[in-house]
Design an enzyme around this catalytic site. Structure first.
Site, PDB file in Angstrom:
ATOM      1  N   ILE A   1     -90.422 -10.341 -84.785  1.00 19.94           N
ATOM      2  CA  ILE A   1     -91.274  -9.639 -85.752  1.00 19.94           C
ATOM      3  C   ILE A   1     -90.564  -9.561 -87.109  1.00 19.94           C
ATOM      4  O   ILE A   1     -91.181  -9.771 -88.160  1.00 19.94           O
ATOM      5  CB  ILE A   1     -91.662  -8.239 -85.226  1.00 19.94           C
ATOM      6  CG1 ILE A   1     -92.366  -8.382 -83.864  1.00 19.94           C
ATOM      7  CG2 ILE A   1     -92.573  -7.522 -86.221  1.00 19.94           C
ATOM      8  CD1 ILE A   1     -92.592  -7.089 -83.116  1.00 19.94           C
TER       9      ILE A   1
ATOM     10  N   ARG B   1     -93.970  -4.530 -61.983  1.00 19.44           N
ATOM     11  CA  ARG B   1     -92.691  -4.474 -62.684  1.00 19.44           C
ATOM     12  C   ARG B   1     -92.411  -2.998 -62.999  1.00 19.44           C
ATOM     13  O   ARG B   1     -93.267  -2.337 -63.613  1.00 19.44           O
ATOM     14  CB  ARG B   1     -92.811  -5.301 -63.970  1.00 19.44           C
ATOM     15  CG  ARG B   1     -91.509  -5.588 -64.664  1.00 19.44           C
ATOM     16  CD  ARG B   1     -91.714  -6.536 -65.848  1.00 19.44           C
ATOM     17  NE  ARG B   1     -92.555  -5.961 -66.899  1.00 19.44           N
ATOM     18  CZ  ARG B   1     -92.810  -6.554 -68.054  1.00 19.44           C
ATOM     19  NH1 ARG B   1     -92.311  -7.751 -68.313  1.00 19.44           N
ATOM     20  NH2 ARG B   1     -93.580  -5.980 -68.955  1.00 19.44           N
TER      21      ARG B   1
ATOM     22  N   TYR C   1     -86.493   2.352 -72.634  1.00 14.80           N
ATOM     23  CA  TYR C   1     -86.827   1.743 -73.917  1.00 14.80           C
ATOM     24  C   TYR C   1     -87.673   2.708 -74.758  1.00 14.80           C
ATOM     25  O   TYR C   1     -87.349   3.005 -75.921  1.00 14.80           O
ATOM     26  CB  TYR C   1     -87.578   0.422 -73.688  1.00 14.80           C
ATOM     27  CG  TYR C   1     -88.221  -0.122 -74.930  1.00 14.80           C
ATOM     28  CD1 TYR C   1     -87.448  -0.503 -76.017  1.00 14.80           C
ATOM     29  CD2 TYR C   1     -89.603  -0.247 -75.030  1.00 14.80           C
ATOM     30  CE1 TYR C   1     -88.035  -0.989 -77.179  1.00 14.80           C
ATOM     31  CE2 TYR C   1     -90.196  -0.733 -76.173  1.00 14.80           C
ATOM     32  CZ  TYR C   1     -89.415  -1.104 -77.245  1.00 14.80           C
ATOM     33  OH  TYR C   1     -90.003  -1.577 -78.382  1.00 14.80           O
TER      34      TYR C   1
ATOM     35  N   ALA D   1     -83.748  -4.025 -82.307  1.00 16.56           N
ATOM     36  CA  ALA D   1     -83.678  -3.220 -81.084  1.00 16.56           C
ATOM     37  C   ALA D   1     -83.837  -4.125 -79.875  1.00 16.56           C
ATOM     38  O   ALA D   1     -84.437  -5.196 -79.972  1.00 16.56           O
ATOM     39  CB  ALA D   1     -84.788  -2.176 -81.081  1.00 16.56           C
TER      40      ALA D   1
ATOM     41  N   ASN E   1     -98.888  -4.625 -78.358  1.00 23.12           N
ATOM     42  CA  ASN E   1     -98.210  -5.869 -77.952  1.00 23.12           C
ATOM     43  C   ASN E   1     -98.255  -6.931 -79.043  1.00 23.12           C
ATOM     44  O   ASN E   1     -99.314  -7.556 -79.261  1.00 23.12           O
ATOM     45  CB  ASN E   1     -98.810  -6.385 -76.651  1.00 23.12           C
ATOM     46  CG  ASN E   1     -98.380  -5.521 -75.478  1.00 23.12           C
ATOM     47  OD1 ASN E   1     -98.589  -4.315 -75.468  1.00 23.12           O
ATOM     48  ND2 ASN E   1     -97.739  -6.131 -74.514  1.00 23.12           N
TER      49      ASN E   1
HETATM   50  N1  UFG Z   1     -96.501  -9.718 -67.253  1.00 22.07           N
HETATM   51  C1  UFG Z   1     -96.741 -10.465 -66.128  1.00 22.07           C
HETATM   52  N2  UFG Z   1     -95.988 -11.572 -65.923  1.00 22.07           N
HETATM   53  C2  UFG Z   1     -94.995 -11.968 -66.768  1.00 22.07           C
HETATM   54  C3  UFG Z   1     -94.761 -11.201 -67.930  1.00 22.07           C
HETATM   55  C4  UFG Z   1     -95.532 -10.071 -68.133  1.00 22.07           C
HETATM   56  O1  UFG Z   1     -97.617 -10.135 -65.315  1.00 22.07           O
HETATM   57  O2  UFG Z   1     -94.334 -12.973 -66.498  1.00 22.07           O
HETATM   58  C5  UFG Z   1     -97.316  -8.527 -67.498  1.00 22.07           C
HETATM   59  C6  UFG Z   1     -96.498  -7.251 -67.621  1.00 22.07           C
HETATM   60  O3  UFG Z   1     -96.250  -6.675 -66.362  1.00 22.07           O
HETATM   61  C7  UFG Z   1     -97.416  -6.403 -68.503  1.00 22.07           C
HETATM   62  C8  UFG Z   1     -98.108  -7.435 -69.401  1.00 22.07           C
HETATM   63  O4  UFG Z   1     -97.947  -8.689 -68.732  1.00 22.07           O
HETATM   64  O5  UFG Z   1     -98.380  -5.790 -67.719  1.00 22.07           O
HETATM   65  C9  UFG Z   1     -97.474  -7.531 -70.766  1.00 22.07           C
HETATM   66  O6  UFG Z   1     -96.066  -7.677 -70.597  1.00 22.07           O
HETATM   67  P1  UFG Z   1     -95.076  -8.033 -71.779  1.00 22.07           P
HETATM   68  O7  UFG Z   1     -93.716  -8.131 -71.189  1.00 22.07           O
HETATM   69  O8  UFG Z   1     -95.588  -9.199 -72.545  1.00 22.07           O
HETATM   70  O9  UFG Z   1     -95.201  -6.786 -72.727  1.00 22.07           O
HETATM   71  P2  UFG Z   1     -95.013  -5.222 -72.416  1.00 22.07           P
HETATM   72  O10 UFG Z   1     -96.379  -4.619 -72.405  1.00 22.07           O
HETATM   73  O11 UFG Z   1     -94.169  -4.960 -71.249  1.00 22.07           O
HETATM   74  O12 UFG Z   1     -94.146  -4.755 -73.642  1.00 22.07           O
HETATM   75  C10 UFG Z   1     -94.451  -5.059 -74.980  1.00 22.07           C
HETATM   76  C11 UFG Z   1     -93.164  -5.030 -75.767  1.00 22.07           C
HETATM   77  C12 UFG Z   1     -92.611  -3.636 -75.728  1.00 22.07           C
HETATM   78  C13 UFG Z   1     -93.645  -2.634 -76.154  1.00 22.07           C
HETATM   79  C14 UFG Z   1     -94.913  -2.804 -75.387  1.00 22.07           C
HETATM   80  C15 UFG Z   1     -95.953  -1.877 -75.929  1.00 22.07           C
HETATM   81  O13 UFG Z   1     -92.222  -5.934 -75.222  1.00 22.07           O
HETATM   82  O14 UFG Z   1     -91.509  -3.597 -76.595  1.00 22.07           O
HETATM   83  O15 UFG Z   1     -95.356  -4.128 -75.478  1.00 22.07           O
HETATM   84  O16 UFG Z   1     -97.195  -2.123 -75.354  1.00 22.07           O
HETATM   85  F1  UFG Z   1     -93.201  -1.394 -75.933  1.00 22.07           F
END
Ligand code: UFG
Length: 328
Positions: free
Chosen positions: A14, A283, A142, A76, A171
């Site tokens: 970002i 997860r 986090y 971060a 996201n």
């Molecule tokens: N997911 C899968 N398979 C994967 C990767 C992710 O099913 O291989 C799922 C995760 O469990 C989640 C969704 O896809 O349900 C989105 O996961 P991401 O890892 O892409 O993003 P997150 O929602 O975990 O986190 C992101 C940022 C964080 C922030 C968050 C806020 O990485 O820093 O969005 O919504 F806090």
């Protein structure tokens, strides 16, 4: 806008898009990044300094040398899952180092700060879409570190008159239209880049983490917002602070939620490829649904996201993915 901005973490996903937009707007940009997760090749404009925001003597040198109008802080660790296993790394990097940065700013009388916060401060929502006055109860370290920084900022405003904007990203997704910069994590853990790797056959399949959430198709719902729309919101926040605006907190999302399965289906449409899926356990630390109301920043700062649909966002990520592959 002829302003001098320190972008901490400007070599990250970002941050790099921010640096590009600041340069296009005519700002003078200095990037400080120690490259634990960022990439030097994403910084294509401005001055680059490799170093840590936790290093007081480096900060003293930087602040003495440059009269910064504002500091933007993107540096971060940001993986929810990793933070569950390594909380101290998150508290050290995200919280302790931010204390050092703010200390440096206060020592040198720099009083404008824009902070990358997150939807993870809310935890499991009790009302959707989430507004800024929703209760904050993070479900992972986090989110705890980001909320702690927000609270520290409020205290710094009170004590030192440091004015800040905390932007709670949902996201972040997509890439610059030029496909010269984009999402580049190693290892990659985010859904959209992994889905695109699976579409391209670079990995065998995408694992869907959890299919028993209380959502219509059982998979987590997230609110995907284009990275350049995030950067645009920072420009508006910067303008407001420089015009004497008060400290504030804003959500940045699209108000639309998509499940993991829906993201995969849209990526299949964009890429024209079948994406193999394997169902996997939940997860740890993942809330079921995170969808923003961004009405406050639209109303107060006039933010108008240019990317209003997920396929357009995925298309920019796909263009970046293909360009990366071509350059390898
Ligand atoms: N997911 C899968 N398979 C994967 C990767 C992710 O099913 O291989 C799922 C995760 O469990 C989640 C969704 O896809 O349900 C989105 O996961 P991401 O890892 O892409 O993003 P997150 O929602 O975990 O986190 C992101 C940022 C964080 C922030 C968050 C806020 O990485 O820093 O969005 O919504 F806090």
């Amino acid at each position: 806008m002829n302003k001098k901005i320190l972008v901490v973490g400007g070599a990250g996903y970002i941050g790099a898009h921010m640096v590009r937009q600041l340069a296009i707007a005519g700002c003078d940009v200095v990037v400080l990044d120690s490259l634990p997760t960022g990439s030097r090749k994403l910084v294509q404009v401005g001055e680059f300094i490799q170093g840590s925001l936790g290093d007081p003597s480096l900060l003293d040198r930087l602040f003495a040398e440059h009269a910064f109008d504002a500091v933007m802080h993107f540096a971060a660790f940001s993986q929810v899952g990793e933070s569950m296993h390594q909380p101290l790394a998150y508290y050290r990097n995200n919280l302790a180092e931010t204390v050092a940065l703010l200390d440096g700013m206060v020592r040198h009388d720099v009083k404008r700060f824009i902070f990358s916060s997150t939807a993870a401060v809310y935890g499991e929502p009790v009302a959707t879409p989430i507004t800024e006055d929703h209760s904050c109860a993070p479900t992972n370290p986090y989110g705890n570190t980001k909320l702690a920084v927000e609270r520290m900022l409020a205290d710094c405003d009170e004590a030192y008159g440091l004015k800040y904007t905390a932007l709670r990203y949902f996201n972040a997704a997509g890439a610059d239209e030029s496909a010269e910069i984009g999402e580049l994590h190693d290892p990659e853990t985010h859904l959209i880049p992994i889905v695109l790797k699976a579409a391209d056959g670079l990995i065998d399949h995408i694992q869907v983490f959890g299919t028993d959430y209380p959502t219509p198709d059982g998979t987590c719902i997230r609110d995907y917002v284009h990275v350049n729309d995030l950067a645009q919101a920072h420009m508006l926040a910067l303008d407001a602070l420089l015009e004497g605006g008060e400290s504030s907190i804003y959500n940045l999302g699209s108000s639309n939620g998509y499940s993991v399965r829906e993201v995969i289906a849209k990526a299949e449409r964009v890429t024209g490829k079948k994406i193999p899926v394997v169902e996997a356990p939940r997860r740890p630390g993942d809330p079921a649904i995170l969808v923003a109301s961004s009405e406050k920043i639209q109303r107060e700062l006039g933010w108008a996201p240019a990317y209003d649909n997920l396929e357009k966002i995925i298309q920019t990520a796909w263009n970046w993915h293909l360009k990366q592959k071509m350059n390898e």
